[in-house]
Design an enzyme around this catalytic site. Sequence first.
Site, mmCIF file in Angstrom:
data_model
loop_
_atom_site.group_PDB
_atom_site.id
_atom_site.type_symbol
_atom_site.label_atom_id
_atom_site.label_comp_id
_atom_site.label_asym_id
_atom_site.label_seq_id
_atom_site.Cartn_x
_atom_site.Cartn_y
_atom_site.Cartn_z
ATOM 1 N N LYS A 121 -47.099 -1.255 6.089
ATOM 2 C CA LYS A 121 -46.069 -1.130 7.123
ATOM 3 C C LYS A 121 -44.708 -1.625 6.618
ATOM 4 O O LYS A 121 -43.692 -0.957 6.789
ATOM 5 C CB LYS A 121 -46.488 -1.928 8.367
ATOM 6 C CG LYS A 121 -45.682 -1.559 9.588
ATOM 7 C CD LYS A 121 -45.615 -2.660 10.594
ATOM 8 C CE LYS A 121 -44.640 -3.705 10.142
ATOM 9 N NZ LYS A 121 -44.561 -4.887 10.975
ATOM 10 N N ASP A 139 -46.495 -0.121 13.736
ATOM 11 C CA ASP A 139 -46.817 -1.510 14.052
ATOM 12 C C ASP A 139 -47.655 -1.531 15.329
ATOM 13 O O ASP A 139 -48.028 -0.483 15.862
ATOM 14 C CB ASP A 139 -45.532 -2.346 14.197
ATOM 15 C CG ASP A 139 -44.691 -1.887 15.388
ATOM 16 O OD1 ASP A 139 -45.099 -0.950 16.107
ATOM 17 O OD2 ASP A 139 -43.612 -2.479 15.601
#
Length: 217
Positions: A121, A139
């Site tokens: 991420k 997320d």
Amino acid sequence: MTKKERAAYIARRLKELYPDPPIPLDHRDAFTLLIAVLLSAQCTDARVNQVTPGLFEEADNPADMAELPEERIREIIRSCGLSPQKARAIKRLSQILVEEHDGRVPADMAALEALPGVGHKTASVVMAQAFGEPAFPVDTHIHRLAQRWELTNGKSVAQTEKDLKRLFPKKSWNDLHLQIIYYGREFCPARSCNGLTCEICRYCFPNRKHPKKTRKA
Ligand code: SF4
């Protein structure tokens, strides 16, 4: 309404609501963004933005950060939480950038993911926001909203990323990542659905009777 039609409506609506979504983490270049994103793990963006000016005053590039004692980094970033791990990662990744990447942040997903403290991420955020490369960082908030909007079954964050990338045109990924986060913050909080009241769900799921349950990231 098909999933594809729903995705198109959501993209249109989010663009109207957030036509030019700003990057929430203050930074001046790829390195300061990378550090800010790393610090934002389990910490609010607002808190990170309070902490980074002090840190970057002492070191705002890999060479200077690699020289800063780990204890000093830990002291400055303490209020972000997980400071021992984050300080170690910041120090070590700065050394690696100096030793292996000419003191620069590489514009390469695999090279970024190989850095300490940098997961998929974080690497995706840097690729998207520092280098303008299409990426879809997922997320916990995006994972939640994608499930509530029934764009994915939420089996995993990796599956959600795959599903969103399939549903939305590549050129929209970087903005959508931010727009979904802003929408989530404003209308669709983590703890519970606000009772089926938002326009996106009202429009997409007129027959929905109960808030949609979601799996955690
Ligand atoms: S109705 Fe609920 S699930 Fe839908 S966007 Fe609003 S808060 Fe989120």
